[in-house]
Structure formats: structure tokens, C-alpha cells
Design a protein around this motif. Sequence first.
Motif, PDB file in Angstrom:
ATOM      1  N   UNK A   1     -77.634 -55.316  46.501  1.00  0.00           N
ATOM      2  CA  UNK A   1     -78.982 -54.799  46.259  1.00  0.00           C
ATOM      3  C   UNK A   1     -79.953 -55.949  46.006  1.00  0.00           C
ATOM      4  N   UNK A   2     -79.501 -56.937  45.217  1.00  0.00           N
ATOM      5  CA  UNK A   2     -80.352 -58.090  44.931  1.00  0.00           C
ATOM      6  C   UNK A   2     -80.551 -58.942  46.194  1.00  0.00           C
TER       7      UNK A   2
ATOM      8  N   UNK B   1     -93.771 -52.943  57.776  1.00  0.00           N
ATOM      9  CA  UNK B   1     -92.934 -53.872  56.992  1.00  0.00           C
ATOM     10  C   UNK B   1     -91.596 -53.282  56.560  1.00  0.00           C
TER      11      UNK B   1
ATOM     12  N   UNK C   1     -83.191 -57.253  48.127  1.00  0.00           N
ATOM     13  CA  UNK C   1     -84.513 -57.442  47.507  1.00  0.00           C
ATOM     14  C   UNK C   1     -85.035 -58.841  47.785  1.00  0.00           C
ATOM     15  N   UNK C   2     -84.147 -59.830  47.749  1.00  0.00           N
ATOM     16  CA  UNK C   2     -84.581 -61.220  47.892  1.00  0.00           C
ATOM     17  C   UNK C   2     -84.807 -61.621  49.355  1.00  0.00           C
TER      18      UNK C   2
ATOM     19  N   UNK D   1     -82.017 -66.263  50.917  1.00  0.00           N
ATOM     20  CA  UNK D   1     -81.981 -66.521  49.474  1.00  0.00           C
ATOM     21  C   UNK D   1     -80.725 -65.836  48.942  1.00  0.00           C
TER      22      UNK D   1
ATOM     23  N   UNK E   1     -72.110 -54.055  44.507  1.00  0.00           N
ATOM     24  CA  UNK E   1     -73.360 -53.373  44.864  1.00  0.00           C
ATOM     25  C   UNK E   1     -74.585 -54.080  44.277  1.00  0.00           C
ATOM     26  N   UNK E   2     -74.462 -54.608  43.047  1.00  0.00           N
ATOM     27  CA  UNK E   2     -75.627 -55.295  42.479  1.00  0.00           C
ATOM     28  C   UNK E   2     -75.981 -56.517  43.306  1.00  0.00           C
TER      29      UNK E   2
ATOM     30  N   UNK F   1     -84.886 -52.112  52.563  1.00  0.00           N
ATOM     31  CA  UNK F   1     -84.031 -50.981  52.202  1.00  0.00           C
ATOM     32  C   UNK F   1     -84.752 -49.652  52.385  1.00  0.00           C
TER      33      UNK F   1
ATOM     34  N   UNK G   1     -75.849 -48.951  51.804  1.00  0.00           N
ATOM     35  CA  UNK G   1     -77.211 -49.464  51.946  1.00  0.00           C
ATOM     36  C   UNK G   1     -77.678 -49.166  53.360  1.00  0.00           C
TER      37      UNK G   1
END
Lengths: 270, 270
Positions: B57-58, B191, B61-62, B159, B53-54, B69, B121
Amino acid sequence: MDDRPVVLADDTTRAWSPRTARARFREGLAIPTAGVAAGYAQANLVSVPADWAYDMLLFCQRNPRACPLLDVTDAGSTSTVLASDADLRTDLPRYRVWEGGELVDEPTDVRAYWRDDLVSFLIGCSFTFEWALAAAGVPLRHVEQGRNVPMYRTTWQCRSAGRLSGPMVVSMRPVPPEHLDDAIRESGLMPAVHGAPVHCGDPSALGVDDLDRPDFGDRVELAPDDIPVFWACGVTPQAAVMASRPPFALTHAPGRMFVGDARDEQFRVL
Amino acid sequence: MDDRPVVLADDTTRAWSPRTARARFREGLAIPTAGVAAGYAQANLVSVPADWAYDMLLFCQRNPRACPLLDVTDAGSTSTVLASDADLRTDLPRYRVWEGGELVDEPTDVRAYWRDDLVSFLIGCSFTFEWALAAAGVPLRHVEQGRNVPMYRTTWQCRSAGRLSGPMVVSMRPVPPEHLDDAIRESGLMPAVHGAPVHCGDPSALGVDDLDRPDFGDRVELAPDDIPVFWACGVTPQAAVMASRPPFALTHAPGRMFVGDARDEQFRVL
């Protein structure tokens, strides 16, 4: 600590490039960054051990108005995509060091505190949309008065994430009624740096009792007809650190931000 | 599998409430969701074990243009803030089940696959800004032609984040030149549902060889002067799952989205 009213950027510091600003701060200069390297986007910083990084990342995702993420580093990394040559341990004017939710130091350099398991979160800053407010003719009272923007801990609770919870922190700018629509529209076009206000008008709706006693930054005078306008603030993760007491965290000192290489206008959606 | 051209929503399914749509899908109806419960925002789904999950999630974000999200659940939770009464295991029309990056099933219900360590997610969907495009007079060719929007795996790499990497997936809409500014502006104002296009014009700039052979969804006819316009797409996490091979993942089937309770216009920044 460093809570006395401050003099904001002068013509020299306004004209600095982001690289020059970071170099001066690396040498130990500890001034507030409002107006420094004018036109370039600044960022809030919070660094937590990897064991807390998921909770912080989720906290930011769940509270995007207060915590719009511009970058999240790999554990231990001291660099960021927001600047080509930055060292996050040295390049901010002043830091705060937190142990168990308690403020234990406010150094100008955190190399002595650095850990290889720290994940750093860089969060959009409302200074970025001040460029757009000014361009639209909205007066910036705190800049006119040479003060840091006032920030308040509200009674609005953020959406919690794992072990992290806490109140929303807001920044306040007095806005003349005839400029209110401009202020809402121009900041609304910049959601990556907090976006539109979360409240206009009554401080008590946020649980703010006294505008003259901000929790962070400086008090600012309102002109007679000014409306207090509140934006979610990137100091919110610091309030979560204070409320949720992770064993260790580093943050910027309020008003002493990271200065990145991106231009303010890059964060406008149009 | 279910890759044949599809008939989009009719007057009945367009008029459904989100709650009704979810109830029909829970009963097993497996239609594409384009146009269903018109006016309500839909979302992409990807669920991974907590251990991954990390990274997910990252990754989101990237890669915020592809993976904006809207919600991230607590591990094991089958509900979402996007709808009051939803069950994420049953309420989508069709799912994909992934083991080690391989597609192993496409059921209409994933209760048999559910695990208590799954983090879900929910990612913004470009169907949401189609409302704004249509309101601005931009023709929607895939809707006119009764087809699902075409999606392409590009050669642009996202990324990476921890163990997750992969190509950006894009959706394509043909836009007449006189409507290009409208399409860019109207999607740019949203956005949280992918925002402005990532490219207009030359498919080869994205490594897309043949517009007539989309990797997901249906081929769509361009009118003679139409410009192909590409938006980052919420199927991107599926491409990351295929490329990075987590041991297990669930996703929506492309074009068969989660239908939430929020109105499309709530995702417009102004």
C-alpha cells in the motif's frame, strides 16, 4: 484553545519563503497559514502509531477526495519529501494532541509528545487550489473577510478502513453563480488537493444545519447570490480520530498547516 | 506461458458488457483484454499476504503514477468495489502466481492458490485513457496492428516502501508529432489511470535499449515520424515482486486485466 476569528497573512508573511515560514513557526509563531508563503502548497498532518498506520493509509486510499496523500513517512521519521529541511515536530504553527479520541493539548511544538513509532500522513490542502480559483477570477470570500475558511462535519460517512471510520469534513467557499463553472473546473484540475467540489448548493444535503456555525475555522458572509460550494477537507482524518479513538494521534490545528516547498501549480494535472 | 502476439478484441468481444466479459473469463477464456467491453475501465491486479500489505500500500502511495490505486480489499475478500458481482479469483482471463519472486504458474483461475490472508490491490490501467486518446484523434498503433501494448522495465527506480523496491515499468505508444500535445493533455486529465507521460522521445533516457524487445506485451511498429511516448505502467508492482521476493503473490498476466463496471470517462477529472 484558539478558535477566535483570525487575521490572515499580511504582505510580510505572504512574501515569506516556505523555509522562512517554517523557521518562524519553529520559533513559536502560531498564526493561521492561509496566505502565508503565497504560491507554495500547504498540507494537513495526521500522525498515528505504527499499529494504526495501515488503517490510516487504507482510510486515505478509500477516501481520496477528503484524504489525498502527498507523503507518508517511515515510522519515527520527522522529515518529509515535501520539504528539504523540515522537522514535523516543530515546524507547524500549532498542533492538536489526541488521546483516545479526546483533544488533550494544542501546543506549538510536539517534541514532548513525539514517539518513535509515529507514522505521519501529509494530506493535500484546499488552500492550494485557491491559487487557481483566484487566477480564474473566482472571489475568495474568506480571504476578503480576513477569516479562516469554514469547515463542517457532515452526515456523509467515509468508507471505513479497519478500525477507522468517521464523517467527511468539508470546507465551504461562497461562489457567485457566474463563477461556478470556473470553480469546479479549476479545482477539478487539482485532484491531489481535493479536486472538484463534492456538493454545490444545499447545505442540508450534507447534513449541515447552519452555515454560520462551522465546526472548524470561521463563519464567512455570503453575498446575496452566492452559492455555497463544498469541497472534501483534509480535516477528515481528525474527525476519524475523534470517532474511532486510536490511543494516540497528533494532527495540525485546523487552518495551521504544514508549509512545503512545492509550488501550488505543481498539483495541477495540466 | 503465453507470450505470442495476440489478436485483440473483435466486434463481439468489444460489445460485451463487463459482466459478460467476466463470465467468459470465469469459464476459462484467456484472451487479452485490450478492447474487450469497450468503454469500461480495466485494472491491474496484485494480491499479497496481509503481512506484506502495508508495504504494498505504501509502495503504491509513493509511486502514484505507476500504481494509482482504484481499490484495496479487506484481507481474504474476493470482491471489489469496482464491480458488483466479481470474484477476483476467477474473473480475470489469466493470472501469474509468484513464489519468492519467481513466476511459478500462469493459470486462468487462482482458486487453488487462494489464501484467506490475501489483500488485493486494483490499479488503474492505461487502456482507460486510450479511450480519450482515440476520441482526440490520436492514432493507437498497437490497436491498428492488432497487438498488445509494449511494456518495458526501465532503469528508473521506484521510491521504495519497507521491503518493496523495484524499477518503474512503462508502456509505450508511438505518437505522431502533431498529436503529442493531445496525448499529453488527454492522459494528463486522467491521473487515476497513470496520467501524463513520464517521458517522450529517447528510450535510452529510461534505460530502454531496444524498443523492438519489450519485456511484456508485443513489439509495435512506429511510423516514420512517430515519437515513442512512455507512460508509467501498472505492471510495476509485478517488477517489485520480482525484485523484492515476497514469499507469495498473485497478479494478473500482463495485458489480461480485470474488467470493472466503471466507464472510462469516469476517471477524467473534468
